[in-house]
Design a protein around this motif. Sequence first.
Motif, short mmCIF file in Angstrom:
data_model
loop_
_atom_site.label_atom_id
_atom_site.label_comp_id
_atom_site.label_asym_id
_atom_site.label_seq_id
_atom_site.Cartn_x
_atom_site.Cartn_y
_atom_site.Cartn_z
N LYS B 36 31.38 10.91 16.64
CA LYS B 36 30.95 12.42 17.35
C LYS B 36 31.51 13.30 16.79
O LYS B 36 32.66 13.78 17.10
N ILE B 37 30.79 13.78 16.04
CA ILE B 37 31.28 15.19 15.22
C ILE B 37 30.43 16.31 15.20
O ILE B 37 29.22 16.11 15.37
N PHE B 38 31.05 17.50 15.03
CA PHE B 38 29.96 18.79 15.03
C PHE B 38 29.46 19.06 13.75
O PHE B 38 29.88 18.93 12.82
N ASN B 39 27.95 19.03 13.95
CA ASN B 39 27.13 19.55 12.93
C ASN B 39 27.05 20.94 12.87
O ASN B 39 26.47 21.65 13.63
N ARG B 40 27.57 21.54 11.71
CA ARG B 40 27.76 23.05 11.66
C ARG B 40 26.32 23.81 11.34
O ARG B 40 26.60 25.08 11.20
N VAL B 51 25.24 13.15 10.73
CA VAL B 51 25.60 14.70 10.16
C VAL B 51 25.99 14.69 8.58
O VAL B 51 25.53 15.52 8.00
N ALA B 52 26.43 13.47 8.15
CA ALA B 52 26.59 13.43 6.51
C ALA B 52 25.13 13.33 5.86
O ALA B 52 25.17 14.14 5.02
N ARG B 53 24.35 12.84 6.65
CA ARG B 53 22.90 12.91 5.93
C ARG B 53 22.42 14.26 6.02
O ARG B 53 21.74 14.64 5.13
N ASP B 54 22.69 14.73 7.01
CA ASP B 54 21.98 16.31 7.14
C ASP B 54 22.57 16.95 6.09
O ASP B 54 21.81 18.01 5.72
N TYR B 55 23.94 17.08 6.06
CA TYR B 55 24.46 17.82 5.01
C TYR B 55 24.09 17.56 3.62
O TYR B 55 24.03 18.27 2.78
#
Lengths: 45, 172
Positions: B36-40, B51-55
């Motif tokens: 559970k990490i924050f997607n900036r 989130v990594a994929r989105d970045y």
Amino acid sequence: MIVTKPNGTKVELTVNQTMNAGQIEWFKAGSGTFYFYFILFFLCK
Amino acid sequence: MNSAAGPWLKYRGHLDNISNNLLIGAINSENNQANKIFNRLTKQYGGVPDVARDYKKNKISWIVIGDENYGEGSSREHAALEVRHLGGKVVLVKSFARIHETNLKKQGVLPLTFNDPKDYDKIDPADSISIVGLNELAPGKVIQFSLLLFFSFFFNFVKKFFNYNHYHSPLK
């Protein structure tokens, strides 16, 4: 390495790496496939 | 599905599917929760692989900030490949498990350690990290301003502890 805080403050940190000369060449080429093309480029030059 | 592999059975096959296992058992120091990490970009919390994929999709590089013995139990090459596949450029930790550090090098991910382990506490999940000067990378050299590949990046980063068994920790 420079860490930028949300308020714009910058913190400078020192970090270590353990790669040898060959590993650095590999890294700069971008690892396996790219290293192959890297070598090929110089052979064909 | 009953299998000796248990919940990990689904993380098999091709690299993109295996990468859905990226750091999902690591504890985020921001909230003491796993995966559970924050997607900036979206300003919402999400799973680490998502989130990594989105970045990656938005061409934002990211790094992992880790604690002691990072990569212990992650000697499979895929543990390092997943980071590379999903756009991670650097893993900066207090110390590495030996085999995982070597695998990161093989996959073209830059493994770094803090010169002073206390510096770990100077980095927060909301920070951006810039690494400049990697053209001057040399064996044994201490990096103060290092440059990644041929240009400088700003990294969104994922700060997490990694003193757990990456592939065999229990799923929540």
